[in-house]
Write a protein that holds these residues in place. Structure first.
Motif, PDB file in Angstrom:
ATOM      1  N   HIS A  26     -41.908  57.109 -55.910  1.00  0.00           N
ATOM      2  CA  HIS A  26     -41.982  57.432 -54.594  1.00  0.00           C
ATOM      3  C   HIS A  26     -41.614  56.440 -53.589  1.00  0.00           C
ATOM      4  O   HIS A  26     -40.839  56.691 -52.609  1.00  0.00           O
ATOM      5  CB  HIS A  26     -43.424  57.766 -54.237  1.00  0.00           C
ATOM      6  CG  HIS A  26     -44.128  58.042 -52.971  1.00  0.00           C
ATOM      7  ND1 HIS A  26     -43.646  59.229 -52.345  1.00  0.00           N
ATOM      8  CD2 HIS A  26     -44.618  57.063 -52.122  1.00  0.00           C
ATOM      9  CE1 HIS A  26     -44.287  59.008 -51.040  1.00  0.00           C
ATOM     10  NE2 HIS A  26     -44.665  57.855 -50.967  1.00  0.00           N
ATOM     11  N   PHE A  27     -41.946  55.304 -53.979  1.00  0.00           N
ATOM     12  CA  PHE A  27     -41.556  54.149 -53.016  1.00  0.00           C
ATOM     13  C   PHE A  27     -39.920  53.929 -53.022  1.00  0.00           C
ATOM     14  O   PHE A  27     -39.683  53.438 -51.997  1.00  0.00           O
ATOM     15  CB  PHE A  27     -42.354  52.736 -53.586  1.00  0.00           C
ATOM     16  CG  PHE A  27     -43.799  52.932 -53.069  1.00  0.00           C
ATOM     17  CD1 PHE A  27     -44.085  52.582 -52.013  1.00  0.00           C
ATOM     18  CD2 PHE A  27     -44.845  53.048 -53.662  1.00  0.00           C
ATOM     19  CE1 PHE A  27     -45.526  51.913 -51.240  1.00  0.00           C
ATOM     20  CE2 PHE A  27     -46.143  52.916 -53.420  1.00  0.00           C
ATOM     21  CZ  PHE A  27     -46.460  52.458 -52.127  1.00  0.00           C
ATOM     22  N   GLU A  77     -38.387  56.260 -50.742  1.00  0.00           N
ATOM     23  CA  GLU A  77     -38.629  55.843 -49.315  1.00  0.00           C
ATOM     24  C   GLU A  77     -37.775  54.659 -48.978  1.00  0.00           C
ATOM     25  O   GLU A  77     -37.084  54.676 -47.890  1.00  0.00           O
ATOM     26  CB  GLU A  77     -40.009  55.466 -49.167  1.00  0.00           C
ATOM     27  CG  GLU A  77     -40.889  56.816 -48.753  1.00  0.00           C
ATOM     28  CD  GLU A  77     -42.231  56.563 -48.583  1.00  0.00           C
ATOM     29  OE1 GLU A  77     -42.699  55.250 -48.433  1.00  0.00           O
ATOM     30  OE2 GLU A  77     -43.161  57.310 -48.152  1.00  0.00           O
ATOM     31  N   TYR A  78     -37.676  53.894 -49.775  1.00  0.00           N
ATOM     32  CA  TYR A  78     -36.870  52.387 -49.807  1.00  0.00           C
ATOM     33  C   TYR A  78     -35.447  52.569 -49.510  1.00  0.00           C
ATOM     34  O   TYR A  78     -34.625  52.148 -48.574  1.00  0.00           O
ATOM     35  CB  TYR A  78     -37.108  51.435 -50.845  1.00  0.00           C
ATOM     36  CG  TYR A  78     -36.465  49.994 -50.689  1.00  0.00           C
ATOM     37  CD1 TYR A  78     -36.835  49.472 -49.522  1.00  0.00           C
ATOM     38  CD2 TYR A  78     -35.721  49.509 -51.614  1.00  0.00           C
ATOM     39  CE1 TYR A  78     -35.946  48.170 -49.269  1.00  0.00           C
ATOM     40  CE2 TYR A  78     -35.159  48.349 -51.613  1.00  0.00           C
ATOM     41  CZ  TYR A  78     -35.200  47.573 -50.433  1.00  0.00           C
ATOM     42  OH  TYR A  78     -34.650  46.387 -50.237  1.00  0.00           O
ATOM     43  N   ILE A  86     -45.197  44.642 -57.668  1.00  0.00           N
ATOM     44  CA  ILE A  86     -45.814  46.135 -57.634  1.00  0.00           C
ATOM     45  C   ILE A  86     -47.533  45.536 -57.750  1.00  0.00           C
ATOM     46  O   ILE A  86     -47.896  45.005 -58.632  1.00  0.00           O
ATOM     47  CB  ILE A  86     -45.809  46.880 -58.622  1.00  0.00           C
ATOM     48  CG1 ILE A  86     -44.242  47.311 -58.606  1.00  0.00           C
ATOM     49  CG2 ILE A  86     -46.581  48.215 -58.603  1.00  0.00           C
ATOM     50  CD1 ILE A  86     -43.924  48.044 -60.021  1.00  0.00           C
ATOM     51  N   ASP A 146     -48.747  49.457 -54.275  1.00  0.00           N
ATOM     52  CA  ASP A 146     -47.975  48.992 -53.324  1.00  0.00           C
ATOM     53  C   ASP A 146     -46.869  48.467 -54.013  1.00  0.00           C
ATOM     54  O   ASP A 146     -47.041  47.659 -55.114  1.00  0.00           O
ATOM     55  CB  ASP A 146     -48.638  48.454 -52.175  1.00  0.00           C
ATOM     56  CG  ASP A 146     -47.648  47.774 -50.903  1.00  0.00           C
ATOM     57  OD1 ASP A 146     -47.186  48.930 -50.629  1.00  0.00           O
ATOM     58  OD2 ASP A 146     -47.429  46.567 -50.929  1.00  0.00           O
ATOM     59  N   VAL A 147     -45.531  48.721 -53.480  1.00  0.00           N
ATOM     60  CA  VAL A 147     -44.591  47.970 -54.164  1.00  0.00           C
ATOM     61  C   VAL A 147     -43.575  47.325 -52.773  1.00  0.00           C
ATOM     62  O   VAL A 147     -43.483  47.695 -51.963  1.00  0.00           O
ATOM     63  CB  VAL A 147     -43.454  49.292 -54.471  1.00  0.00           C
ATOM     64  CG1 VAL A 147     -42.132  48.457 -55.246  1.00  0.00           C
ATOM     65  CG2 VAL A 147     -44.110  49.893 -55.712  1.00  0.00           C
ATOM     66  N   LYS A 148     -43.226  46.016 -53.388  1.00  0.00           N
ATOM     67  CA  LYS A 148     -42.638  45.164 -52.252  1.00  0.00           C
ATOM     68  C   LYS A 148     -41.163  45.043 -53.041  1.00  0.00           C
ATOM     69  O   LYS A 148     -41.072  44.579 -54.380  1.00  0.00           O
ATOM     70  CB  LYS A 148     -43.179  43.861 -52.121  1.00  0.00           C
ATOM     71  CG  LYS A 148     -42.795  42.969 -51.123  1.00  0.00           C
ATOM     72  CD  LYS A 148     -43.149  41.742 -51.035  1.00  0.00           C
ATOM     73  CE  LYS A 148     -42.742  40.873 -49.802  1.00  0.00           C
ATOM     74  NZ  LYS A 148     -43.032  39.592 -49.350  1.00  0.00           N
TER      75      LYS A 148
END
Length: 296
Positions: A155-156, A159-160, A280, A292-294
């Protein structure tokens, strides 16, 4: 009777662990500061008192000490930036046993969490965090099926990727970031000069010791907030300058292809994941899961 301790052999090499080196590199003591008030309460199991709690960094009290300064603020910021790019990963994670080994960080204590293979259901799971604080209290951030982490990452990542395709860093953006960094650095230097003014007021008799402490603590807190803002700006600029949008999109595409391939090795997937993901963050409160993923 007191007995002298056994002297250390001078010819014996000193053993430096990664954690010890990491603490030395990131310590603000070498910037000339003395920091206290990081925690409140007590973790003593046999004394009835307020529970031990770690305070947020903006509430720490940081003042100038009398010891030697070993590095500048610029050098310290550069060290933190370098470490964020080459973060310390547990030994087991370096073996790359699983696709996301070494990338999942506990949202409660900040330490890395490990994956394990459960023979009972033949599936990979994220283990409950076992990190213990300095008095032995374990974190116990409950684990979850690896599929939950994988689905969240997908998902992240989508979006990224969409965000990358819709934006580009212009030279004007980069110039604005550098100006903000320079402005923040100047503001920090101005605030630091306030310590000298406080000292002058004390010498003149305008302030007493208690007033000096209050003003010094307030000034230290302001400086800490500005330094945190500076770190974020430097990290943002480093992120923008490090890779082009095209390079990031290419890495994402390589990762997705390997992930969907039937014969992809975990080591290969982990290497590709490390090239696009910084960390993560995972937190679980009973059935509520926050991920949350950075990205790099």
């Amino acid at each position: 009777m007191l007995r002298p301790g056994k002297p250390r052999r001078l010819d014996k090499p000193i053993s430096w662990s990664e954690n010890a080196v990491h603490r030395i590199l990131t310590s603000e003591i070498h910037l000339g500061y003395v920091i206290y008030g990081k925690t409140s309460g007590s973790g003593h199991k046999n004394k009835r008192t307020a529970p031990l709690m770690e305070k947020p960094e903006e509430e720490w009290i940081k003042v100038r000490g009398n010891h030697a300064v070993l590095k500048t603020e610029e050098e310290h910021t550069e060290i933190l930036s370098a470490l964020s790019r080459r973060k310390l990963v547990p030994t087991k994670a370096r073996k790359m046993a699983y696709p996301l080994s070494g990338l999942v960080r506990c949202g409660k204590c900040g330490y890395n969490m490990a994956f394990t293979f459960k023979t009972s259901n033949q599936k990979v799971s994220l283990k409950t965090c076992q990190h213990a604080d300095h008095v032995g209290n374990r974190c116990r951030n409950s684990g979850v099926s690896a599929e939950v982490i994988y689905n969240a990452l997908n998902h992240f990542l989508t979006e990224y990727e969409d965000r990358l395709r819709g934006e580009e860093l212009t030279s004007e953006d980069e110039h604005d970031l550098k100006n903000l960094i320079a402005s923040k650095e100047n503001k920090i230097e101005q605030l630091k000069s306030g310590f000298d003014r406080i000292t002058d007021l004390y010498i003149m008799g305008t302030l007493n010791k208690e007033q000096v402490k209050v003003k010094t603590d307030e000034l230290s807190a302001q400086i800490q907030r500005k330094q945190n803002e500076l770190k974020e700006l430097v990290a943002t600029l480093g992120h923008k300058e490090g890779l082009t949008t095209e390079e990031r999109l290419q890495r994402i595409e390589e990762f997705k292809k390997a992930w969907n391939a039937e014969n992809a090795e975990p080591e290969q997937l982990n290497g590709l994941a490390q090239s696009i993901i910084e960390r993560i963050t995972y937190t679980r409160e009973e059935s509520n899961i926050d991920i949350d993923v950075k990205f790099i």
